[in-house]
Scaffold this active site. Structure first.
Site: not given
Length: 443
Positions: A211, A267, A215, A256-258, A157-158, A264
């Site tokens: 998992k 997770c 992450n 996820f390349i920003y 989950l995000k 933080g």
């Protein structure tokens, strides 16, 4: 089915509400009396978009109940979900105290066979250890006739999108070699598995590592991009152009390349530390994980150093407006948030912080209490009043198109430090604002 969920946090409460919403009879165990009181009144003790209405509806219709009594839970349920916290200990290992307490508590009062589903993020081998611990407790009670099975069923989950992620998962990982348990979970998750096959069955240890691997890989992408941002500054390049250039490659993609001021939350930092610590127990030094953590810790200090450089090392008496306290938008969570590193750095140099966040203000008050060098403003505009500079730390939607002339008039030094690259440098220059961002040349 009669289901019990232990823990009413971001994972447990979302899972409980979503399962109740498809018709299951769910009892959620929360030992914190304050949180439980909020839940009983139809509220929620956390901020997560879409969750409050789901909890209130299913609670009022009787499918979702709350209790602090473990014995009632064990007697109620056919399936027990463990969704309690696994925080980092002093050495970076996942602290499994709460997970083991739940498993032992179930074994101490069980009077029938038990199916335990562990959703708490835990090191490889945890499900095996829980199974053995429960088996030992049952045997010590003289109840060797009671069968127990522990399944690893990690969540993906995000925060900020947890409800939709739970209702429409991209995969459902079931870590078990027990055909009966697998069949029960396939039935449980059938409402979420209709448009395509999402269930992936594997052994427990592989499920647990899946998992962590997920992450840690995402954390790696973020730290890699922040490393490229730092190189962009050195080489005179623009990281946003680089991002678009590499993101067009389907092997890389845009997610996820920003670049930014570091990751933080509950997770990524914890899971990188925990997997690194688990590897070191096996005498393996995970060099990539160590680098990911190191780059991220340095990145969290970047905004503070930029402010320090701008003011030639002297921040005494300066007032810094801060937009964003949560570690990311659409949550009130400040665990391992870059804002905390920045604020504590500014305070150590004698500066005052005037902060605003749409959801994380109560958490900030809880963490820092009342102090003279922290003002929590009622709006992003109020945070600017009397401030020398503005630092943007969280990419809330309401921060993305601000009143630039107002910012220019309000700030004594007309300077913005953008930790999320929300603004166009040329637009900032046109409005008379000095602008420093991540991986782009200052204007």
């Amino acid at each position: 089915m009669n289901i019990c969920v232990f823990g009413a946090g971001y994972v447990g409460l979302v899972q409980a509400a979503v399962l109740a919403n498809v018709g299951h009879n769910v009892l959620c165990i929360e030992t914190d009396e304050g949180k439980r009181a909020v839940l009983e009144e139809g509220g929620i003790p956390i901020y997560e978009p879409g969750l409050q209405g789901l909890v209130a509806t299913n609670h009022s219709e009787g499918r979702l109940r709350f209790s602090g009594n473990l014995t009632d839970a064990v007697h109620h349920a056919d399936i027990h979900f463990i969704a309690v916290g696994t925080p980092s200990d002093a050495n970076g290992h996942a602290d499994l105290t709460f997970v083991h307490d739940v498993a032992k508590g179930i074994a101490l009062v069980a009077e029938k066979d038990q199916l335990i589903i562990n959703k708490s993020t835990a090191p490889v081998g945890t499900a095996d250890a829980l199974h053995q611990a429960m088996r030992d407790t049952l045997d010590a009670r003289g109840r060797g006739d009671i069968q127990v099975d522990v399944v690893s069923n990690p969540e993906f989950l995000k925060q900020g999108a947890a409800v939709s992620d739970c209702q429409r998962p991209d995969r459902i990982v079931i870590g078990s070699s027990n055909p009966a348990s697998i069949e029960v979970l396939q039935e449980l998750y059938a409402p979420f598995n209709r448009n395509r096959e999402k269930i992936m069955v594997m052994d427990r240890r592989s499920a647990e590592l899946t998992k962590y691997a997920a992450n840690c890989f995402l954390a790696t992408k973020i730290s890699f991009m922040n490393e490229m941002a730092n190189l962009s500054e050195l080489f005179g390049a623009d990281i946003e152009a680089v991002r678009r250039g590499i993101g067009a490659d389907p092997r890389i993609g845009y997610d996820f390349i920003y670049p930014g001021c570091g990751y933080g939350g509950a997770c990524f930092p914890k899971d990188v530390r925990a997997l690194k610590a688990s590897a070191q127990i096996e005498d393996y030094e995970p060099a990539i994980l160590a680098a990911v953590e190191s780059v991220n810790e340095a990145q969290k200090r970047k905004l503070g150093h930029s402010l320090q450089d701008f003011y030639a090392g002297d921040l005494r008496g300066r007032v810094i407006a801060l937009w964003g306290l949560a570690f990311k938008a659409n949550t009130g969570d400040m665990r391992d948030a870059p804002s905390r590193v920045l604020m504590e750095h500014l305070w150590s140099l004698g500066a005052t912080v005037q902060a605003f966040d749409p959801e994380a203000m109560p958490e900030c008050r809880r963490l820092y209490g009342e102090r003279a060098d922290l003002l929590l403003a009622s709006s992003k505009e109020e945070a600017l009043v009397g401030a020398d500079a503005l630092a943007v730390v969280t990419d809330w939607q309401s921060f993305k198109a601000p009143d630039f002339p107002l910012i220019r008039r309000a700030l004594v030094d007309a300077v913005v430090f953008d930790g999320r690259n929300l603004y166009d440098p040329h637009v900032m220059k046109r409005h008379g604002l000095k602008y420093f961002s991540i991986g782009r040349q200052p204007v």
